[in-house]
Write a protein that holds these residues in place. Structure first.
Motif, PDB file in Angstrom:
ATOM      1  N   SER A   5       0.829  -1.207   0.000  1.00 14.89           N
ATOM      2  CA  SER A   5       0.000   0.000   0.000  1.00 14.89           C
ATOM      3  C   SER A   5       0.865   1.259   0.000  1.00 14.89           C
ATOM      4  N   LEU A   6       1.958   1.241   0.764  1.00 18.75           N
ATOM      5  CA  LEU A   6       2.868   2.380   0.776  1.00 18.75           C
ATOM      6  C   LEU A   6       3.538   2.564  -0.586  1.00 18.75           C
ATOM      7  N   ARG A   7       3.857   1.447  -1.234  1.00 22.71           N
ATOM      8  CA  ARG A   7       4.464   1.519  -2.558  1.00 22.71           C
ATOM      9  C   ARG A   7       3.464   2.100  -3.567  1.00 22.71           C
ATOM     10  N   TYR A   8       2.199   1.737  -3.451  1.00 26.84           N
ATOM     11  CA  TYR A   8       1.170   2.256  -4.355  1.00 26.84           C
ATOM     12  C   TYR A   8       0.987   3.763  -4.156  1.00 26.84           C
ATOM     13  N   ILE A   9       1.006   4.176  -2.867  1.00 30.41           N
ATOM     14  CA  ILE A   9       0.867   5.615  -2.578  1.00 30.41           C
ATOM     15  C   ILE A   9       2.035   6.385  -3.159  1.00 30.41           C
ATOM     16  N   GLN A  10       3.236   5.811  -3.046  1.00 27.58           N
ATOM     17  CA  GLN A  10       4.420   6.480  -3.581  1.00 27.58           C
ATOM     18  C   GLN A  10       4.358   6.569  -5.090  1.00 27.58           C
ATOM     19  N   LEU A  11       3.870   5.518  -5.737  1.00 27.13           N
ATOM     20  CA  LEU A  11       3.723   5.547  -7.196  1.00 27.13           C
ATOM     21  C   LEU A  11       2.728   6.610  -7.621  1.00 27.13           C
ATOM     22  N   LYS A  12       1.647   6.752  -6.845  1.00 30.39           N
ATOM     23  CA  LYS A  12       0.660   7.791  -7.154  1.00 30.39           C
ATOM     24  C   LYS A  12       1.272   9.180  -7.019  1.00 30.39           C
ATOM     25  N   LYS A  13       2.130   9.346  -6.003  1.00 23.01           N
ATOM     26  CA  LYS A  13       2.773  10.639  -5.811  1.00 23.01           C
ATOM     27  C   LYS A  13       3.751  10.954  -6.940  1.00 23.01           C
ATOM     28  N   ASN A  14       4.419   9.901  -7.440  1.00 23.03           N
ATOM     29  CA  ASN A  14       5.417  10.110  -8.492  1.00 23.03           C
ATOM     30  C   ASN A  14       4.804  10.354  -9.858  1.00 23.03           C
ATOM     31  N   GLN A  15       3.523  10.047 -10.008  1.00 24.19           N
ATOM     32  CA  GLN A  15       2.867  10.309 -11.286  1.00 24.19           C
ATOM     33  C   GLN A  15       2.777  11.813 -11.522  1.00 24.19           C
ATOM     34  N   PRO A  16       3.011  12.283 -12.750  1.00 25.99           N
ATOM     35  CA  PRO A  16       2.930  13.726 -13.026  1.00 25.99           C
ATOM     36  C   PRO A  16       1.533  14.273 -12.762  1.00 25.99           C
ATOM     37  N   LYS A  17       1.471  15.353 -12.013  1.00 27.37           N
ATOM     38  CA  LYS A  17       0.192  15.965 -11.690  1.00 27.37           C
ATOM     39  C   LYS A  17      -0.280  16.825 -12.850  1.00 27.37           C
ATOM     40  N   ILE A  18      -1.554  16.703 -13.175  1.00 29.77           N
ATOM     41  CA  ILE A  18      -2.120  17.452 -14.299  1.00 29.77           C
ATOM     42  C   ILE A  18      -2.724  18.748 -13.769  1.00 29.77           C
ATOM     43  N   TYR A  19      -2.274  19.858 -14.307  1.00 27.41           N
ATOM     44  CA  TYR A  19      -2.829  21.158 -13.965  1.00 27.41           C
ATOM     45  C   TYR A  19      -3.719  21.636 -15.113  1.00 27.41           C
ATOM     46  N   PRO A  20      -4.626  22.549 -14.854  1.00 23.22           N
ATOM     47  CA  PRO A  20      -5.462  23.067 -15.949  1.00 23.22           C
ATOM     48  C   PRO A  20      -4.600  23.638 -17.074  1.00 23.22           C
ATOM     49  N   PHE A  21      -4.960  23.365 -18.307  1.00 23.39           N
ATOM     50  CA  PHE A  21      -4.173  23.808 -19.456  1.00 23.39           C
ATOM     51  C   PHE A  21      -5.091  24.066 -20.645  1.00 23.39           C
ATOM     52  N   ASN A  22      -4.583  24.879 -21.569  1.00 20.55           N
ATOM     53  CA  ASN A  22      -5.296  25.151 -22.808  1.00 20.55           C
ATOM     54  C   ASN A  22      -4.911  24.070 -23.816  1.00 20.55           C
ATOM     55  N   PRO A  23      -5.859  23.249 -24.280  1.00 23.33           N
ATOM     56  CA  PRO A  23      -5.518  22.143 -25.181  1.00 23.33           C
ATOM     57  C   PRO A  23      -4.954  22.591 -26.517  1.00 23.33           C
ATOM     58  N   ASN A  24      -5.091  23.865 -26.851  1.00 20.00           N
ATOM     59  CA  ASN A  24      -4.541  24.348 -28.119  1.00 20.00           C
ATOM     60  C   ASN A  24      -3.020  24.347 -28.119  1.00 20.00           C
ATOM     61  N   TYR A  25      -2.390  24.302 -26.925  1.00 20.46           N
ATOM     62  CA  TYR A  25      -0.941  24.405 -26.837  1.00 20.46           C
ATOM     63  C   TYR A  25      -0.299  23.102 -26.347  1.00 20.46           C
ATOM     64  N   ILE A  26      -0.937  21.967 -26.614  1.00 19.19           N
ATOM     65  CA  ILE A  26      -0.378  20.682 -26.205  1.00 19.19           C
ATOM     66  C   ILE A  26       0.862  20.368 -27.044  1.00 19.19           C
ATOM     67  N   THR A  27       1.964  20.108 -26.371  1.00 20.40           N
ATOM     68  CA  THR A  27       3.209  19.723 -27.055  1.00 20.40           C
ATOM     69  C   THR A  27       3.253  18.204 -27.198  1.00 20.40           C
ATOM     70  N   ASP A  28       4.279  17.714 -27.895  1.00 26.21           N
ATOM     71  CA  ASP A  28       4.431  16.269 -28.053  1.00 26.21           C
ATOM     72  C   ASP A  28       4.583  15.578 -26.696  1.00 26.21           C
ATOM     73  N   TYR A  29       5.409  16.162 -25.823  1.00 20.94           N
ATOM     74  CA  TYR A  29       5.628  15.553 -24.506  1.00 20.94           C
ATOM     75  C   TYR A  29       4.361  15.617 -23.657  1.00 20.94           C
ATOM     76  N   LYS A  30       3.681  16.763 -23.693  1.00 18.34           N
ATOM     77  CA  LYS A  30       2.450  16.911 -22.925  1.00 18.34           C
ATOM     78  C   LYS A  30       1.406  15.908 -23.390  1.00 18.34           C
ATOM     79  N   GLY A  31       1.255  15.759 -24.706  1.00 18.93           N
ATOM     80  CA  GLY A  31       0.292  14.803 -25.223  1.00 18.93           C
ATOM     81  C   GLY A  31       0.635  13.378 -24.824  1.00 18.93           C
ATOM     82  N   TYR A  32       1.935  13.052 -24.804  1.00 16.12           N
ATOM     83  CA  TYR A  32       2.370  11.707 -24.408  1.00 16.12           C
ATOM     84  C   TYR A  32       2.011  11.421 -22.951  1.00 16.12           C
ATOM     85  N   THR A  33       2.253  12.394 -22.068  1.00 19.87           N
ATOM     86  CA  THR A  33       1.929  12.206 -20.649  1.00 19.87           C
ATOM     87  C   THR A  33       0.428  12.107 -20.418  1.00 19.87           C
ATOM     88  N   LEU A  34      -0.364  12.703 -21.306  1.00 21.13           N
ATOM     89  CA  LEU A  34      -1.819  12.624 -21.167  1.00 21.13           C
ATOM     90  C   LEU A  34      -2.365  11.309 -21.699  1.00 21.13           C
TER      91      LEU A  34
END
Length: 293
Positions: free
Chosen positions: A58-87
């Protein structure tokens, strides 16, 4: 026979040791026979181990959740290749968006984003809550029709019908839509400091006047009375004379003289605007002070 018998002849100490060894063997056999070595303790240890392993997982799962990139509000018109990959978007979906944006078009809704990129409904449901569009898209304001001091159907005023901009009062200027007390006073103060307007284009120098407001002013006012202007010959002027003209500093004046020498004189004002650093946005005002004779 006597040799064989000698192997079973022991001293008193040896016999004591043999008896002690036999006694210990007997004790161990009794203990093994009578003592219950059941697996309850082992089962108990296995249960504790399982609980500990579950806690670690359970602690390992929580840590994995923390390590996942957090998504902040963004304008989809400016999605880059890296941003799209992470999404979670595929390369083809990202390319469709970039191709659409190269046509100078914009995505203005989550549904339109899906139509352009062809992403799945599940991925759209996952990322669309983070879409952030401009306020004028999400909360469009109703268009307001403004009325001005003149009718669109009426003919433009002639030069004689317009009021003189150099004699207009604060109250008269305030009648133009978009000009309040401060802007009208600012126009009058600028006129006083500069010794009067030389041409209508000088309204651009008044801070706070937008092109739309200037256009409305010039439909009601124009410069009729002007002070004489001492114009400078661009082909003979010195650096000291050039810097007396507004918006021309020593650096621009140096470039003007340098280009004048190379061109053997300027023939048109258009040639002058090609000088390095020349303030093209103020060219109409600068033109008032120059001659090419």
């Amino acid at each position: 026979m006597s040799k064989f018998k000698s192997h079973f002849t022991f001293t008193k100490q040896q016999r004591s040791g043999i008896f002690l060894l036999m006694f210990l063997i007997l004790v161990v056999q009794c203990v093994y026979f009578f003592v219950d070595f059941s697996s309850e303790e082992l089962e108990s240890d296995s249960q504790l181990l399982a609980e500990f392993r579950a806690e670690v997982d359970s602690l390992r799962y929580i840590q994995l959740k923390k390590n996942q990139p957090k998504i902040y509000p963004f304008n989809p018109n400016y999605i880059t290749d890296y941003k799209g990959y992470t999404l979670g978007m595929s390369t083809e979906e990202i390319d469709r968006l970039h191709t659409f944006r190269k046509t100078n078009k914009w995505v203005n809704s989550a549904k339109e984003f899906q139509n352009v990129t062809k992403i799945s409904d599940s991925l759209l449901a996952k990322i669309s809550p983070y879409f952030k569009f401009p306020d004028w898209i999400t909360n469009p304001k109703p268009k307001i029709t403004y009325t001005t001091t003149y009718s669109d159907n009426s003919k433009p005023k002639t030069f004689e019908q317009k009021q003189d901009l150099n004699t207009a009062s604060v109250g008269q200027l305030k009648r133009v839509y978009g000009i309040g007390e401060k802007l009208s006073e600012r126009i009058v103060n600028y006129r006083a400091k500069s010794g009067g307007f030389i041409a209508d284009v000088q309204l651009q120098d008044v801070y706070g006047l937008s092109p739309e407001v200037i256009e409305r002013v010039l439909k009601e006012f124009t410069v009729k009375t002007t002070k004489p202007i001492a114009k400078i010959n661009i082909n003979t002027a010195t650096i000291e004379e050039l810097v007396t003209i507004k918006y021309i500093d020593y650096e621009i004046a140096h470039h003007i003289i340098e280009q004048r020498t190379l061109r053997e004189g300027f023939k048109t004002f258009d040639e002058l605007t090609k000088v390095k650093g020349f303030p093209i946005k103020r060219s109409e005002i600068i033109k008032l002070y120059l001659t090419f004779d």
